[in-house]
Design a protein around this motif. Structure first.
Motif, mmCIF file in Angstrom:
data_model
loop_
_atom_site.group_PDB
_atom_site.id
_atom_site.type_symbol
_atom_site.label_atom_id
_atom_site.label_comp_id
_atom_site.label_asym_id
_atom_site.label_seq_id
_atom_site.Cartn_x
_atom_site.Cartn_y
_atom_site.Cartn_z
ATOM 1 N N ALA A 1 55.631 8.068 -9.448
ATOM 2 C CA ALA A 1 54.717 7.106 -10.934
ATOM 3 C C ALA A 1 53.794 8.452 -10.772
ATOM 4 C CB ALA A 1 53.678 6.453 -9.964
ATOM 5 N N ALA A 2 53.235 8.950 -9.909
ATOM 6 C CA ALA A 2 52.306 10.417 -10.701
ATOM 7 C C ALA A 2 53.547 11.205 -11.261
ATOM 8 C CB ALA A 2 52.249 11.241 -8.914
ATOM 9 N N SER A 3 54.450 11.476 -11.312
ATOM 10 C CA SER A 3 55.350 12.308 -12.182
ATOM 11 C C SER A 3 55.060 11.464 -13.601
ATOM 12 C CB SER A 3 57.260 11.901 -11.537
ATOM 13 O OG SER A 3 57.001 13.004 -11.021
ATOM 14 N N ILE A 4 55.712 10.082 -13.318
ATOM 15 C CA ILE A 4 55.494 9.846 -14.744
ATOM 16 C C ILE A 4 53.797 10.062 -16.447
ATOM 17 C CG2 ILE A 4 55.645 6.894 -15.513
ATOM 18 C CD1 ILE A 4 57.211 6.527 -13.420
ATOM 19 N N ARG A 5 53.231 10.017 -14.660
ATOM 20 C CA ARG A 5 51.994 10.253 -15.257
ATOM 21 C C ARG A 5 51.526 12.315 -16.261
ATOM 22 N NH1 ARG A 5 46.086 10.815 -12.153
ATOM 23 N NH2 ARG A 5 44.550 11.753 -13.959
ATOM 24 N N VAL A 6 52.097 12.404 -15.440
ATOM 25 C CA VAL A 6 52.176 14.199 -15.934
ATOM 26 C C VAL A 6 53.210 14.608 -16.918
ATOM 27 C CG1 VAL A 6 53.209 16.327 -15.091
ATOM 28 C CG2 VAL A 6 52.868 15.195 -13.418
ATOM 29 N N ASP A 7 54.480 13.251 -17.533
ATOM 30 C CA ASP A 7 54.660 13.249 -18.344
ATOM 31 C C ASP A 7 54.403 12.582 -19.409
ATOM 32 O OD1 ASP A 7 57.385 14.418 -17.678
ATOM 33 O OD2 ASP A 7 58.345 12.410 -17.176
ATOM 34 N N ASN A 8 53.495 11.206 -19.341
ATOM 35 C CA ASN A 8 52.193 10.811 -20.131
ATOM 36 C C ASN A 8 51.523 11.871 -20.599
ATOM 37 O OD1 ASN A 8 54.465 9.095 -20.372
ATOM 38 N ND2 ASN A 8 52.892 7.777 -19.155
ATOM 39 N N THR A 9 50.708 12.373 -20.260
ATOM 40 C CA THR A 9 48.690 12.983 -20.012
ATOM 41 C C THR A 9 49.874 15.144 -20.952
ATOM 42 O OG1 THR A 9 49.812 14.614 -17.595
ATOM 43 C CG2 THR A 9 48.128 12.448 -18.014
ATOM 44 N N ARG A 10 51.494 14.857 -20.367
ATOM 45 C CA ARG A 10 51.609 16.201 -21.164
ATOM 46 C C ARG A 10 52.687 15.921 -22.911
ATOM 47 N NH1 ARG A 10 55.102 16.588 -18.302
ATOM 48 N NH2 ARG A 10 55.248 18.708 -17.204
ATOM 49 N N ALA A 11 52.534 14.388 -23.344
ATOM 50 C CA ALA A 11 52.808 14.383 -24.419
ATOM 51 C C ALA A 11 51.608 13.204 -25.226
ATOM 52 C CB ALA A 11 53.848 12.720 -24.647
ATOM 53 N N THR A 12 50.613 13.477 -24.303
ATOM 54 C CA THR A 12 49.564 13.129 -25.135
ATOM 55 C C THR A 12 48.662 14.570 -25.419
ATOM 56 O OG1 THR A 12 49.088 11.115 -23.519
ATOM 57 C CG2 THR A 12 47.002 12.313 -25.131
ATOM 58 N N ARG A 13 48.500 15.360 -24.593
ATOM 59 C CA ARG A 13 48.284 17.063 -25.339
ATOM 60 C C ARG A 13 48.758 17.140 -26.054
ATOM 61 N NH1 ARG A 13 48.981 21.524 -21.448
ATOM 62 N NH2 ARG A 13 47.092 22.496 -23.067
ATOM 63 N N MET A 14 50.123 16.878 -26.095
ATOM 64 C CA MET A 14 50.843 17.982 -27.363
ATOM 65 C C MET A 14 50.768 16.363 -28.952
ATOM 66 S SD MET A 14 53.098 20.028 -26.429
ATOM 67 C CE MET A 14 53.732 19.939 -27.763
ATOM 68 N N GLU A 15 50.442 14.985 -28.922
ATOM 69 C CA GLU A 15 50.868 14.412 -29.657
ATOM 70 C C GLU A 15 48.962 14.618 -30.284
ATOM 71 O OE1 GLU A 15 50.718 10.302 -28.446
ATOM 72 O OE2 GLU A 15 52.269 11.123 -28.329
ATOM 73 N N GLN A 16 47.939 15.333 -29.627
ATOM 74 C CA GLN A 16 46.411 15.839 -29.714
ATOM 75 C C GLN A 16 46.407 17.307 -30.857
ATOM 76 O OE1 GLN A 16 43.767 18.095 -28.757
ATOM 77 N NE2 GLN A 16 42.501 16.561 -29.888
ATOM 78 N N VAL A 17 47.268 17.804 -29.833
ATOM 79 C CA VAL A 17 46.937 18.770 -31.309
ATOM 80 C C VAL A 17 48.054 19.032 -32.197
ATOM 81 C CG1 VAL A 17 48.545 21.440 -31.237
ATOM 82 C CG2 VAL A 17 47.562 20.922 -28.530
ATOM 83 N N ARG A 18 49.017 18.146 -32.637
ATOM 84 C CA ARG A 18 48.964 17.656 -33.567
ATOM 85 C C ARG A 18 48.029 16.982 -34.851
ATOM 86 N NH1 ARG A 18 54.702 16.749 -30.463
ATOM 87 N NH2 ARG A 18 55.646 18.268 -31.146
ATOM 88 N N GLY A 19 47.650 16.148 -34.292
ATOM 89 C CA GLY A 19 46.494 15.523 -35.209
ATOM 90 C C GLY A 19 45.763 14.595 -34.653
ATOM 91 N N ALA A 20 46.544 13.738 -33.665
ATOM 92 C CA ALA A 20 46.026 12.790 -33.246
ATOM 93 C C ALA A 20 44.853 12.175 -32.787
ATOM 94 C CB ALA A 20 47.460 12.234 -32.376
ATOM 95 N N GLY A 21 44.257 11.641 -32.552
ATOM 96 C CA GLY A 21 42.583 10.789 -32.221
ATOM 97 C C GLY A 21 43.204 10.149 -30.797
ATOM 98 N N LEU A 22 42.193 10.693 -29.626
ATOM 99 C CA LEU A 22 42.113 10.234 -28.674
ATOM 100 C C LEU A 22 41.161 9.131 -28.395
ATOM 101 C CD1 LEU A 22 42.871 10.350 -25.997
ATOM 102 C CD2 LEU A 22 41.017 12.092 -25.166
ATOM 103 N N ALA A 23 41.945 7.477 -28.096
ATOM 104 C CA ALA A 23 40.551 6.605 -27.811
ATOM 105 C C ALA A 23 40.118 5.939 -25.665
ATOM 106 C CB ALA A 23 40.630 5.680 -28.329
ATOM 107 N N ARG A 24 39.475 5.396 -25.600
ATOM 108 C CA ARG A 24 39.899 4.998 -24.671
ATOM 109 C C ARG A 24 40.041 3.119 -25.032
ATOM 110 N NH1 ARG A 24 34.011 6.890 -22.060
ATOM 111 N NH2 ARG A 24 34.017 7.359 -24.452
ATOM 112 N N PHE A 25 40.430 2.360 -24.932
ATOM 113 C CA PHE A 25 40.387 1.634 -24.747
ATOM 114 C C PHE A 25 40.143 0.214 -24.018
ATOM 115 C CE2 PHE A 25 44.729 2.181 -24.211
ATOM 116 C CZ PHE A 25 45.725 1.103 -24.155
ATOM 117 N N GLY A 26 39.641 -1.547 -24.189
ATOM 118 C CA GLY A 26 39.795 -2.110 -23.595
ATOM 119 C C GLY A 26 40.141 -3.665 -24.799
ATOM 120 N N ALA A 27 40.026 -5.074 -23.776
ATOM 121 C CA ALA A 27 40.133 -5.838 -24.046
ATOM 122 C C ALA A 27 39.185 -6.918 -23.673
ATOM 123 C CB ALA A 27 41.338 -6.606 -24.753
#
Length: 490
Positions: free
Chosen positions: A401-427
């Motif tokens: 599960a930690a390895s999957i989290r590493v992949d997800n956070t790495r992808a988030t870093r790349m998307e943020q550098v390309r201009g994507a926003g970052l948000a916490r969300f809930g419902a």
């Protein structure tokens, strides 16, 4: 053509020892040091045993979580709720024979709010809800969402991407605290259709044409439930000094940005119109008092002749541990506990959003708490470092599960550098029904709908009244009003 999937969301969590958070791990280390120093100083096993027992009492409620809350968090919530009940703060009575006759202010966290109305340079009037405790200003937009029938998948993907761009654009300046998307089902009264038909039909038209129009107005609504959608954009106060405390200055700045917001939403397939003051008053009044819905819709713009923001609240309410009583109705609010695991399609919440006759009054509010571009860069780097630390310290299934989290956070870093926003969300999910309704059946139906959408939910214990107000989508951002210190939360 392939259908896009969405996901890679991760709950922020600092990595510590044995799967604990960093803060809890540091508390544990500090307690171990205290125990060792106690033995070295006193050389007494009895004194050391007492200190070990006290350390266990402090540490175990922090380390053990139930339903996403730490033991200390649950204990503090129960103590606060019991104290509020002892003071009578769970009861509210307004109206003719109250302490302030003729006033029915909104209770709880909305008590110090006010409603003001302004006009843009183009002549478009809009209402602002000002929550003075946090100095937040909220503009509410009515949305006419387009259905997916007879729409190409590429167009749907474009709309979803457009909404993501809208959120990213709102986060760049740092003035937008949150964006709340609300989709609500309410009982259909047909008054709006009848009023529109009366406006369109002419007296000299053929009788059969008039009959068809009136019959069509009566049949619209399907299962007797209609869908209403709105988006609330909550801004923090702009400027410095006197202008920051001047509502007119705040309204002028928000009005200047409003046209750009409407254009961005239109590109996302969401044509929007700002709500005026009379519409916001009617919205809030009919949600607290179900019996007033027909009167509110009949009055229309004329509601301001008899109602104001100070009379839009309930005449009576009682905030109970697991539900909320208000003006002859009972509501239950759940909060999102877990986001859908894995990848989902754009239809992921469809089962939860669809109108159903057995749950006629249901409200789903998705709250996006946006980070500015500067905050986002630091946060994605911090999440990535925490994920790497967790992968190096955990073993077995947890390590996968930690390895999957590493992949997800790495992808988030790349998307943020390309201009994507970052948000916490809930419902927040709120179901409301009259006192004599089958509430257990409605509760079971809501849980089934959430399960079909792969959404983990839990009831908002000890905060039903506040959660009900937060799900209305009128600018109450609940994390800004927490009563429990973050040091004891999970």
């Amino acid at each position: 053509m392939t259908t896009r999937t969405y996901g890679r969301w991760e709950r922020p969590r600092s990595a510590g020892f044995f799967g604990l958070t960093w803060g809890v791990s540091m508390v544990g280390l500090a307690l171990i040091v205290i125990v060792m120093l106690t033995f070295l100083i006193t050389r007494s096993l009895r004194a050391t045993a007492v200190v070990i027992g006290c350390a266990a009492v402090v540490f175990m409620p922090l380390a053990i979580t139930i339903g996403g809350r730490s033991g200390w968090e649950i204990a503090v919530l129960r103590a606060q709720f019991a104290l509020a009940r002892a003071r009578g703060e769970d009861l509210y009575r307004a109206g003719r024979f109250s302490a302030i006759p003729g006033i029915a202010k909104l209770p709880g966290l909305l008590a110090n709010s006010r409603l003001i109305e302004y006009e843009t340079a183009g002549g478009k009037r809009f209402a602002l809800v000002h929550v003075r405790r946090t100095d937040h200003y909220t503009v509410i937009l009515r949305i006419l969402p387009r259905g997916k029938e007879l729409v190409d998948q590429s167009q749907i993907d474009s709309w979803v991407a457009g909404y993501g761009d809208f959120l990213a654009n709102q986060s760049r300046g740092g003035e937008v605290v949150a964006v709340t998307s609300v989709l609500e089902t309410v009982v259909e009264t047909h008054l709006r259709q009848q009023r529109e038909v009366a406006r369109l039909v002419r007296a000299e038209s053929p009788e059969w044409a008039r009959t068809v129009m009136h019959q069509a107005a009566a049949d619209i609504g399907g299962v007797g439930v209609r869908v209403e959608a709105r988006i609330a954009i909550t801004y923090t106060a702009f400027g410095q000094g006197r202008s920051r405390r001047d509502p007119a200055e705040q309204a002028r700045e928000i009005g200047r940005r409003l046209q750009g917001v409407l254009s961005q939403l239109a590109r996302a397939g969401l044509p929007a119109t700002p709500l005026e003051a009379w519409e916001v008053i009617g919205l809030v009044r009919s949600r607290y008092d179900l019996a007033s819905q027909r009167d509110v819709e009949t009055a229309g713009r004329e509601i301001t002749t008899t109602q104001s923001w100070d009379t839009a609240g309930p005449l009576a309410h009682e905030d109970r541990w697991d539900h909320y009583l208000h003006d002859g109705a009972r509501s239950i609010t759940w909060e999102m506990d877990l986001a859908p695991r894995g990848a989902v399609y754009e239809t992921g919440l469809e089962e939860l959003l669809l109108p159903r006759a057995d749950v006629p009054r249901k409200r789903i509010a998705i709250v996006y708490r946006l980070h500015s571009a500067a905050e986002a860069s630091d946060l994605v780097d911090s999440d990535y470092r925490d994920a790497l630390a967790a992968e190096q310290t955990e073993r077995g299934i947890a390590s996968a599960a930690a390895s999957i989290r590493v992949d997800n956070t790495r992808a988030t870093r790349m998307e943020q550098v390309r201009g994507a926003g970052l948000a916490r969300f809930g419902a927040l999910i709120t179901a409301t029904a009259p006192l004599d309704a089958d509430l257990p059946g409605i509760e079971a139906a809501v849980k089934d709908m959430a399960a079909s959408s792969r959404l983990g939910i839990r009831r908002c214990y000890a905060a039903q009244a506040a959660s009900f107000a937060g799900s209305l989508g009128i600018g109450l951002i609940l994390p800004e009003h927490t009563s429990v210190s973050k040091r004891v939360t999970a």
